[in-house]
Design a protein around this motif. Sequence first.
Motif, PDB file in Angstrom:
ATOM      1  N   GLU A 119      65.401  56.188 -62.827  1.00 25.31           N
ATOM      2  CA  GLU A 119      65.091  56.398 -64.240  1.00 25.31           C
ATOM      3  C   GLU A 119      63.715  55.897 -64.657  1.00 25.31           C
ATOM      4  OE1 GLU A 119      68.196  54.950 -66.743  1.00 25.31           O
ATOM      5  OE2 GLU A 119      69.784  55.998 -65.656  1.00 25.31           O
ATOM      6  N   LYS A 120      62.961  55.292 -63.766  1.00 25.45           N
ATOM      7  CA  LYS A 120      61.668  54.710 -64.138  1.00 25.45           C
ATOM      8  C   LYS A 120      60.594  55.770 -64.398  1.00 25.45           C
ATOM      9  CE  LYS A 120      62.409  50.269 -64.142  1.00 25.45           C
ATOM     10  NZ  LYS A 120      62.205  49.462 -65.369  1.00 25.45           N
ATOM     11  N   SER A 121      60.742  56.954 -63.819  1.00 24.97           N
ATOM     12  CA  SER A 121      59.701  57.972 -63.976  1.00 24.97           C
ATOM     13  C   SER A 121      59.991  58.972 -65.100  1.00 24.97           C
ATOM     14  CB  SER A 121      59.493  58.729 -62.660  1.00 24.97           C
ATOM     15  OG  SER A 121      60.667  59.442 -62.309  1.00 24.97           O
ATOM     16  N   ILE A 122      61.134  58.830 -65.772  1.00 28.08           N
ATOM     17  CA  ILE A 122      61.511  59.784 -66.822  1.00 28.08           C
ATOM     18  C   ILE A 122      60.482  59.796 -67.953  1.00 28.08           C
ATOM     19  CG2 ILE A 122      63.197  60.316 -68.613  1.00 28.08           C
ATOM     20  CD1 ILE A 122      64.238  61.119 -65.938  1.00 28.08           C
ATOM     21  N   GLU A 123      60.117  58.624 -68.462  1.00 31.36           N
ATOM     22  CA  GLU A 123      59.161  58.548 -69.566  1.00 31.36           C
ATOM     23  C   GLU A 123      57.803  59.107 -69.163  1.00 31.36           C
ATOM     24  OE1 GLU A 123      57.846  57.514 -73.487  1.00 31.36           O
ATOM     25  OE2 GLU A 123      59.809  57.800 -72.565  1.00 31.36           O
ATOM     26  N   THR A 124      57.376  58.803 -67.938  1.00 25.09           N
ATOM     27  CA  THR A 124      56.103  59.329 -67.439  1.00 25.09           C
ATOM     28  C   THR A 124      56.141  60.855 -67.382  1.00 25.09           C
ATOM     29  OG1 THR A 124      55.720  57.340 -66.139  1.00 25.09           O
ATOM     30  CG2 THR A 124      54.471  59.290 -65.517  1.00 25.09           C
ATOM     31  N   CYS A 125      57.240  61.398 -66.902  1.00 25.86           N
ATOM     32  CA  CYS A 125      57.391  62.862 -66.824  1.00 25.86           C
ATOM     33  C   CYS A 125      57.329  63.492 -68.205  1.00 25.86           C
ATOM     34  CB  CYS A 125      58.704  63.201 -66.124  1.00 25.86           C
ATOM     35  SG  CYS A 125      59.034  64.976 -66.006  1.00 25.86           S
ATOM     36  N   LYS A 126      58.035  62.917 -69.171  1.00 27.20           N
ATOM     37  CA  LYS A 126      58.067  63.479 -70.521  1.00 27.20           C
ATOM     38  C   LYS A 126      56.688  63.433 -71.172  1.00 27.20           C
ATOM     39  CE  LYS A 126      62.963  62.668 -71.561  1.00 27.20           C
ATOM     40  NZ  LYS A 126      63.930  61.955 -72.435  1.00 27.20           N
ATOM     41  N   LYS A 127      55.990  62.334 -71.003  1.00 28.85           N
ATOM     42  CA  LYS A 127      54.654  62.223 -71.590  1.00 28.85           C
ATOM     43  C   LYS A 127      53.664  63.155 -70.888  1.00 28.85           C
ATOM     44  CE  LYS A 127      54.680  57.822 -73.971  1.00 28.85           C
ATOM     45  NZ  LYS A 127      54.396  58.517 -75.246  1.00 28.85           N
ATOM     46  N   THR A 155      53.784  60.715 -51.873  1.00 19.68           N
ATOM     47  CA  THR A 155      53.305  59.486 -52.498  1.00 19.68           C
ATOM     48  C   THR A 155      53.986  59.260 -53.836  1.00 19.68           C
ATOM     49  OG1 THR A 155      51.147  59.908 -51.497  1.00 19.68           O
ATOM     50  CG2 THR A 155      51.242  58.215 -53.214  1.00 19.68           C
ATOM     51  N   PRO A 156      54.575  58.074 -54.067  1.00 26.99           N
ATOM     52  CA  PRO A 156      55.183  57.792 -55.366  1.00 26.99           C
ATOM     53  C   PRO A 156      54.154  57.871 -56.489  1.00 26.99           C
ATOM     54  CG  PRO A 156      55.826  56.136 -53.731  1.00 26.99           C
ATOM     55  CD  PRO A 156      54.741  56.960 -53.110  1.00 26.99           C
ATOM     56  N   ALA A 157      54.589  58.280 -57.660  1.00 28.57           N
ATOM     57  CA  ALA A 157      53.692  58.434 -58.805  1.00 28.57           C
ATOM     58  C   ALA A 157      53.330  57.080 -59.400  1.00 28.57           C
ATOM     59  CB  ALA A 157      54.352  59.307 -59.866  1.00 28.57           C
ATOM     60  N   THR A 158      52.189  57.045 -60.092  1.00 26.74           N
ATOM     61  CA  THR A 158      51.845  55.906 -60.935  1.00 26.74           C
ATOM     62  C   THR A 158      52.568  56.116 -62.258  1.00 26.74           C
ATOM     63  OG1 THR A 158      49.665  55.734 -59.916  1.00 26.74           O
ATOM     64  CG2 THR A 158      49.970  54.656 -62.040  1.00 26.74           C
ATOM     65  N   LEU A 159      53.271  55.090 -62.726  1.00 27.48           N
ATOM     66  CA  LEU A 159      54.123  55.274 -63.897  1.00 27.48           C
ATOM     67  C   LEU A 159      53.491  54.727 -65.168  1.00 27.48           C
ATOM     68  CD1 LEU A 159      57.624  54.412 -62.389  1.00 27.48           C
ATOM     69  CD2 LEU A 159      56.472  56.630 -62.515  1.00 27.48           C
ATOM     70  N   TYR A 160      53.766  55.408 -66.271  1.00 26.07           N
ATOM     71  CA  TYR A 160      53.338  54.949 -67.591  1.00 26.07           C
ATOM     72  C   TYR A 160      54.081  53.659 -67.900  1.00 26.07           C
ATOM     73  CZ  TYR A 160      52.934  54.868 -72.705  1.00 26.07           C
ATOM     74  OH  TYR A 160      52.699  54.503 -73.995  1.00 26.07           O
ATOM     75  N   ASN A 161      53.329  52.638 -68.313  1.00 27.43           N
ATOM     76  CA  ASN A 161      53.925  51.320 -68.550  1.00 27.43           C
ATOM     77  C   ASN A 161      53.798  50.968 -70.029  1.00 27.43           C
ATOM     78  OD1 ASN A 161      54.895  48.755 -68.483  1.00 27.43           O
ATOM     79  ND2 ASN A 161      53.341  47.915 -67.124  1.00 27.43           N
ATOM     80  N   ILE A 162      54.865  51.212 -70.787  1.00 20.83           N
ATOM     81  CA  ILE A 162      54.829  50.964 -72.221  1.00 20.83           C
ATOM     82  C   ILE A 162      54.703  49.473 -72.534  1.00 20.83           C
ATOM     83  CG2 ILE A 162      57.323  50.752 -72.547  1.00 20.83           C
ATOM     84  CD1 ILE A 162      56.956  52.456 -75.134  1.00 20.83           C
TER      85      ILE A 162
END
Length: 271
Positions: A119-127, A155-162
């Motif tokens: 679930e950590k990449s969901i917000e990054t995907c939406k944005k 390669t794992p994505a870099t995630l948006y960090n709110i």
Amino acid sequence: MTKGQKTSISIILLIIVLGFAVFLFINKLNLPEREPSINIEPIENTKFSNLKKFLEASTYFPNAKIASNEERDSLIIDDQYEIVIKTGYYQMTIKDSKQEDTYCQIVDAIEQGLGLPAEKSIETCKKTLEGSINIGGINAEIYDTYKVLSVNIDTPATLYNIDSTHTSGDVISIDKINYNIKIDNYLLTSLYSSYQSATKLYSICGNIYNPSKKSTDKFEISIYDNNKKEIAKKTYKYENNTKKYIPFCVDYPLDTDSAKYYSVTKMKEKK
């Protein structure tokens, strides 16, 4: 022929035979050993099986029907969500905005398979689909009637960090990574700095996004030395007529690479 001549001929023939035998022996030593036959699974099949494994291991698609379309190099979930396998990335075409949540679940399943927490990449995907960010590993091309979402295969994505958000006027270290700056409706991401000794130019760059596409706001971007003393400042005017973020760069003439901090301040509109 005398006995001595016969003996000489025998010796010569023996030398020739021995020389030939030695040649064959040395030649055999230099030949590479034949590799044992190994059945290597084609790369395409490996990518198919990895993707299917990622999807089935997630909590999103436990009972889903997952079929392959080898002509299109793709997997299709429940006859409606297609993931095309490209060189180095997975690609998904989204024609209905109502499907974006499911496609982001597909992205999260892939990221879980690559080692990121669930679930950590969901917000990054939406944005990313919103058009506000592009920070590496997950990308979206946004058109009038559809969007094309792509995800790195290996390669794992870099995630948006709110949780790592700065605001107007914060003095930020140039060494900091994976953060954003939120100022009113503006979002600044993928920020970095560089110094070119040949041209003696220092640059602050990144992506900036505003959903209203307003083009009258200006920002003051200041750079500071190691003691947080201001070295220089420049004005940046936001202008955008696209559906997504735009890249920006602000350059400062600087004799040495002495900038260690910077800040972004939204300027007040003059009445």
